[in-house]
Design an enzyme around this catalytic site. Structure first.
Site, PDB file in Angstrom:
ATOM      1  N   THR A 115       6.054 -17.117  12.581  1.00 39.03           N
ATOM      2  CA  THR A 115       5.183 -18.276  12.395  1.00 39.03           C
ATOM      3  C   THR A 115       5.289 -18.849  10.994  1.00 39.03           C
ATOM      4  OG1 THR A 115       3.628 -17.392  14.035  1.00 39.03           O
ATOM      5  CG2 THR A 115       2.780 -19.076  12.541  1.00 39.03           C
ATOM      6  N   LYS A 128      -1.727  -4.726  13.399  1.00 38.75           N
ATOM      7  CA  LYS A 128      -2.269  -6.049  13.688  1.00 38.75           C
ATOM      8  C   LYS A 128      -3.454  -5.870  14.627  1.00 38.75           C
ATOM      9  CE  LYS A 128      -1.207 -10.699  15.286  1.00 38.75           C
ATOM     10  NZ  LYS A 128      -0.199 -11.689  15.691  1.00 38.75           N
ATOM     11  N   THR A 169       4.242 -11.888  12.805  1.00 37.33           N
ATOM     12  CA  THR A 169       3.214 -10.849  12.687  1.00 37.33           C
ATOM     13  C   THR A 169       3.124  -9.936  13.907  1.00 37.33           C
ATOM     14  OG1 THR A 169       1.510 -12.365  13.522  1.00 37.33           O
ATOM     15  CG2 THR A 169       1.808 -12.249  11.125  1.00 37.33           C
ATOM     16  N   ASP A 170       3.551 -10.401  15.089  1.00 38.47           N
ATOM     17  CA  ASP A 170       3.308  -9.622  16.305  1.00 38.47           C
ATOM     18  C   ASP A 170       3.981  -8.252  16.268  1.00 38.47           C
ATOM     19  OD1 ASP A 170       1.810 -11.686  17.271  1.00 38.47           O
ATOM     20  OD2 ASP A 170       3.209 -12.294  18.846  1.00 38.47           O
TER      21      ASP A 170
END
Length: 426
Positions: A93, A246, A169-170
Site C-alpha cells: 500500500t 498485524k 502490511t498484510d
C-alpha cells in the site's frame, strides 16, 4: 434507476448525499469512487435514491513523476545523519494508489517516488534505491523472502549503514521474520509500510518513512517493524520483527508487539526514542558480523485446530510429504484426544510438529492437563510464547539448514533473535 460502471451519480441515503463514479461491486449494491479524497463507499440499492448526473472527468491518476509533498511534516526537526541508507521497495500500500476505474489499490510507486513524498528526508542520509518487487504482500512467497534477504545482505556488504524495506502490511511479519532468521546484521534493517495509500488524505506513509529512516540511521541493529504507535500522527513504535503482529485490518496503529513491549517509541517531530522496558536488550550497531543463511524448507504448513476437527486433516500433510507442521491449538496449546495418534504418526515419520496457542497473549503449557501430556508423549514440541507466523518461518529456516529431527525440535523451542520473551507481558 438504471446505472452502469463509469456513470457519475448522486446517491441519497437517510437525507445525506454522496457523489461519485460507479465502480464494479457486489450484486444488489451500488459502489462509488467518491469525489474529494478518493474513498470508496457501497450502498444497498434498495435503501437509496440514485440520480444520474452530467458526465464529468474522473479524478486524474497519480502521475509517474510524483510532486513533492509539502503538506505534511510541519515542525519536524531533522539533523543530517551522515549515513548511507538503502531503500528496498517491494510494493504494498505504501507504494500504491487508487485506480480511478476500479476503486482498488495497485502498487505503482518506485523508491524515488516515495522519497519525493517525504522532502524532509533530503539531506538526512545518502539514499540508494533498490526497486526489487512491485507486489501486494499477499503475493509474496518464500522465494521472494530469500531474494529479498540476499539483496539486503548485498547492500550491507557494499557499505549500507542501514536498510529500509517498504512492504505491504498484510504479510510483513512473515517477510521480516524471514530476514531476521536468515541474516546476522551489524546494522539496522527496518521494515515499514502504510495502511492507507499515499493519495489518501489520512495516509500514514509520511510519518512511517520518517521514523523508519531515523531508525535505519540509529543504533538498534536488528530487524524491526516501524509503524504508527497510535492512531494520531505523534509517534511510531519500534517492534522486534519476530514478536510483532498485524492486529487490525485498517487502523494505522495495526502492529503490536505480543508478549513484550515494543523496544522503543519514536517521537515523530523530534526523533527522540523512549525505551519502554529495562528488561529488553537489543543488538547494537557493529556488534554482529554480517552473515546470510537463506535456505528454507518450503514444504511446511500451519494447521488450525477447531472443536470437532477431523485428525485426517493432519494426516493429509503427513501423507503428502510435508517436512514440518505448526499446529495452532486452543488455550495452552491443546487439541482433542483423537488427534494424538496422528501426532504420534508425525513423530514416527520424523516430522516436527510445533504447537502454538490461538490466544494472542500468553504461553503454551502442555504439562498442565492430561491432553497436553499425551501430546508431549506423542512428540509435540512447544512454541512457548512464539508467534505462529514467526515460528512457522523459523521452522522452515531450521529445516532448510539440513538439521536432523531432534536438533530441529531442540532449536525450535530455543530463543533466537528475541522470539521468546524473557518476561511475558499480560
Amino acid at each position: 434507476m438504471a446505472f452502469k460502471t463509469g456513470d457519475f451519480v448522486k446517491v441519497e441515503k437517510d437525507g445525506a448525499f454522496f457523489e461519485g463514479h460507479v465502480i464494479p461491486g457486489e450484486a444488489g449494491y451500488i459502489t462509488l469512487k467518491m469525489v474529494g479524497g478518493g474513498y470508496v463507499a457501497g450502498f444497498l440499492e434498495s435503501e437509496v435514491q440514485v440520480t444520474l448526473l452530467p458526465p464529468v472527468a474522473a479524478p486524474p491518476e497519480v502521475p509517474k513523476q510524483v510532486v513533492r509533498n509539502t503538506a505534511k511534516g510541519a515542525g519536524i526537526k531533522i539533523t543530517p545523519s551522515g549515513k548511507k541508507i538503502t531503500i528496498i521497495t517491494t510494493g504494498g500500500t505504501i507504494a500504491s494508489y487508487v485506480n480511478t476505474e476500479t476503486g482498488t489499490v495497485q502498487p505503482t510507486f518506485t523508491g524515488e517516488d516515495l522519497l519525493l513524498e517525504v522532502p524532509e528526508l533530503e539531506g538526512f542520509a545518502d539514499f540508494k534505491i533498490r526497486d526489487v518487487f512491485s507486489l501486494l504482500s499477499e503475493n509474496m512467497k518464500p522465494e521472494n523472502w530469500k531474494e529479498l534477504a540476499q539483496v539486503i545482505h548485498d547492500e550491507i556488504k557494499a557499505g549500507a549503514d542501514g536498510i529500509i524495506v517498504t512492504h505491504g502490511t498484510d504479510t510483513m511479519t512473515y517477510s521480516a521474520a524471514a530476514a531476521a532468521y536468515m541474516i546476522e546484521t551489524p546494522v539496522p534493517i527496518i521494515f515499514t509500510g502504510s495502511q492507507r495509500s499515499p493519495d489518501r488524505p489520512s495516509s500514514d506513509n509520511h510519518m512511517n518513512l520518517m521514523c523508519a529512516a531515523r531508525a535505519a540511521a540509529g543504533d538498534i541493529a536488528e530487524v524491526l517493524i516501524v509503524m504508527h504507535g497510535s492512531t494520531s500522527d505523534d509517534f511510531c513504535s519500534l517492534h522486534r520483527a519476530v514478536k510483532a503482529r498485524k492486529m487490525h485490518t485498517s487502523r494505522r496503529d495495526t502492529f503490536k508487539s505480543v508478549n513484550m513491549f515494543p523496544i522503543a517509541n519514536m517521537d515523530y517531530f523530534t526523533g527522540e526514542l523512549t525505551f519502554l522496558s529495562e528488561f529488553v536488550d537489543y543488538s547494537k550497531r557493529g556488534e554482529n558480523i554480517l552473515k546470510i543463511t537463506p535456505a528454507l524448507e518450503e514444504k511446511c504448513a500451519i494447521v488450525k485446530f477447531v472443536p470437532g476437527a477431523d485428525p485426517s486433516i493432519l494426516n493429509y500433510y503427513i501423507d503428502s510429504g510435508y517436512k514440518g507442521i505448526v499446529l495452532e491449538g486452543v488455550g495452552l496449546g491443546h487439541v482433542s484426544d483423537d488427534w494424538v495418534p496422528a501426532l504420534q504418526k508425525a513423530a514416527d515419520k520424523k516430522i516436527p510438529v510445533v504447537v502454538t496457542s490461538q490466544c494472542i497473549n500468553g504461553s503454551t503449557a502442555l504439562g498442565t492437563y492430561e491432553t497436553g501430556l499425551a501430546m508431549r508423549k506423542a512428540g509435540v514440541v512447544e512454541a512457548v510464547d512464539q508467534l505462529t507466523e514467526s515460528v512457522f518461518v523459523k521452522l522452515m529456516w531450521l529445516l532448510g539448514q539440513g538439521l536432523d529431527y531432534e536438533k530441529v525440535k531442540e532449536l525450535i523451542s530455543t530463543e533466537m533473535k528475541g522470539d521468546m520473551s524473557s518476561m511475558i507481558i499480560d
